[in-house]
Design a protein around this motif. Structure first.
Motif, mmCIF file in Angstrom:
data_model
loop_
_atom_site.group_PDB
_atom_site.id
_atom_site.type_symbol
_atom_site.label_atom_id
_atom_site.label_comp_id
_atom_site.label_asym_id
_atom_site.label_seq_id
_atom_site.Cartn_x
_atom_site.Cartn_y
_atom_site.Cartn_z
ATOM 1 N N HIS A 131 0.498 -1.147 -0.508
ATOM 2 C CA HIS A 131 -0.232 0.686 0.048
ATOM 3 C C HIS A 131 0.800 1.049 0.117
ATOM 4 O O HIS A 131 0.656 2.213 -1.398
ATOM 5 C CB HIS A 131 -0.816 0.477 0.850
ATOM 6 C CG HIS A 131 -2.056 1.265 0.776
ATOM 7 N ND1 HIS A 131 -2.854 1.772 0.664
ATOM 8 C CD2 HIS A 131 -1.580 2.100 2.082
ATOM 9 C CE1 HIS A 131 -2.832 2.398 0.033
ATOM 10 N NE2 HIS A 131 -2.833 3.112 1.638
ATOM 11 N N PRO A 132 1.639 1.465 1.183
ATOM 12 C CA PRO A 132 2.572 2.696 0.728
ATOM 13 C C PRO A 132 3.371 2.890 -0.463
ATOM 14 O O PRO A 132 3.552 3.786 -0.635
ATOM 15 C CB PRO A 132 3.375 2.455 2.492
ATOM 16 C CG PRO A 132 3.339 1.486 2.518
ATOM 17 C CD PRO A 132 1.586 0.483 2.679
ATOM 18 N N TRP A 133 3.819 1.141 -0.908
ATOM 19 C CA TRP A 133 4.593 1.646 -2.043
ATOM 20 C C TRP A 133 3.810 2.485 -3.601
ATOM 21 O O TRP A 133 3.762 3.089 -3.902
ATOM 22 C CB TRP A 133 5.132 0.528 -2.713
ATOM 23 C CG TRP A 133 5.844 0.509 -3.630
ATOM 24 C CD1 TRP A 133 7.106 1.386 -3.972
ATOM 25 C CD2 TRP A 133 6.808 -0.773 -4.420
ATOM 26 N NE1 TRP A 133 7.914 1.032 -4.889
ATOM 27 C CE2 TRP A 133 7.221 -0.382 -5.384
ATOM 28 C CE3 TRP A 133 5.875 -2.054 -4.952
ATOM 29 C CZ2 TRP A 133 7.679 -1.045 -6.988
ATOM 30 C CZ3 TRP A 133 5.977 -3.030 -5.395
ATOM 31 C CH2 TRP A 133 7.488 -2.538 -6.703
ATOM 32 N N GLU A 155 6.503 7.166 -8.186
ATOM 33 C CA GLU A 155 7.159 5.927 -8.730
ATOM 34 C C GLU A 155 5.764 5.715 -9.613
ATOM 35 O O GLU A 155 6.160 5.184 -11.068
ATOM 36 C CB GLU A 155 7.841 4.718 -8.008
ATOM 37 C CG GLU A 155 9.155 5.275 -8.015
ATOM 38 C CD GLU A 155 9.170 4.043 -6.971
ATOM 39 O OE1 GLU A 155 9.170 2.507 -6.444
ATOM 40 O OE2 GLU A 155 10.176 4.529 -6.117
ATOM 41 N N PHE A 156 4.455 5.808 -9.296
ATOM 42 C CA PHE A 156 3.217 4.835 -9.789
ATOM 43 C C PHE A 156 2.332 6.251 -9.576
ATOM 44 O O PHE A 156 1.100 6.021 -9.633
ATOM 45 C CB PHE A 156 2.959 4.174 -8.993
ATOM 46 C CG PHE A 156 3.367 2.623 -8.837
ATOM 47 C CD1 PHE A 156 4.224 1.534 -10.345
ATOM 48 C CD2 PHE A 156 3.934 2.615 -7.504
ATOM 49 C CE1 PHE A 156 5.140 0.926 -9.809
ATOM 50 C CE2 PHE A 156 5.427 1.043 -7.478
ATOM 51 C CZ PHE A 156 5.392 0.420 -8.989
ATOM 52 N N TRP A 157 3.001 7.752 -9.325
ATOM 53 C CA TRP A 157 2.007 8.699 -9.617
ATOM 54 C C TRP A 157 0.953 8.380 -8.443
ATOM 55 O O TRP A 157 -0.284 9.166 -9.115
ATOM 56 C CB TRP A 157 1.220 8.635 -10.433
ATOM 57 C CG TRP A 157 2.206 8.850 -12.091
ATOM 58 C CD1 TRP A 157 3.287 10.423 -11.837
ATOM 59 C CD2 TRP A 157 3.114 8.739 -12.921
ATOM 60 N NE1 TRP A 157 4.247 10.031 -12.954
ATOM 61 C CE2 TRP A 157 3.778 8.803 -13.803
ATOM 62 C CE3 TRP A 157 2.512 6.765 -12.952
ATOM 63 C CZ2 TRP A 157 4.828 8.553 -14.729
ATOM 64 C CZ3 TRP A 157 2.999 6.570 -13.777
ATOM 65 C CH2 TRP A 157 4.006 6.773 -15.130
ATOM 66 N N GLY A 158 1.004 7.583 -7.226
ATOM 67 C CA GLY A 158 0.340 6.990 -6.341
ATOM 68 C C GLY A 158 -0.879 6.398 -7.223
ATOM 69 O O GLY A 158 -2.252 5.880 -6.288
ATOM 70 N N LEU A 159 -0.652 5.688 -8.442
ATOM 71 C CA LEU A 159 -2.214 5.216 -8.712
ATOM 72 C C LEU A 159 -2.182 3.817 -8.564
ATOM 73 O O LEU A 159 -3.264 2.957 -9.693
ATOM 74 C CB LEU A 159 -2.248 5.683 -10.015
ATOM 75 C CG LEU A 159 -2.208 7.162 -11.008
ATOM 76 C CD1 LEU A 159 -2.764 7.799 -11.601
ATOM 77 C CD2 LEU A 159 -3.738 7.416 -9.944
#
Length: 104
Positions: free
Chosen positions: A60-62, A67-71
């Motif tokens: 979840h935090p990753w 790196e994933f634009w929070g998506l």
């Protein structure tokens, strides 16, 4: 993978980036679109000993990182991390290293 390594090991990102095998370039194509980088032994060891509960806790935090634009979907990352763990287990059993292949 420095951010993931920090989340998984509790090490500071700044410390991880100073490790000799952190993203050291082994080979890149002439146009820079594809390449192979090293992965730290500390990360490989941490992955190899990570439990499913720890993987779910990190996913979840990753998923929320830049790196994933929070998506990113934490469930997808959980599956990816379980596969990476299995690879790390095999690598450590044979005293091998992990490498990261990138392609843009």
């Amino acid at each position: 993978m420095g951010t993931l390594e920090a989340l998984l090991t509790g090490s500071r990102y700044e410390d991880i980036t100073t490790r000799p095998r952190h993203a050291a370039t082994l080979k890149f194509s002439d146009d820079g679109a594809q390449g192979v980088l090293t992965v730290t032994d500390e990360f490989t060891s941490a992955l190899a000993t990570t439990t499913d509960d720890q993987i779910r806790a990190v996913a979840h935090p990753w998923s929320q990182t830049e790196e994933f634009w929070g998506l990113a979907d934490p469930a997808d990352l959980t599956e990816l991390l379980q596969d990476l763990r299995d690879l790390a287990v095999r690598a450590t059993q044979h005293q091998h290293h992990l490498y990261c292949w990138t392609s843009l």
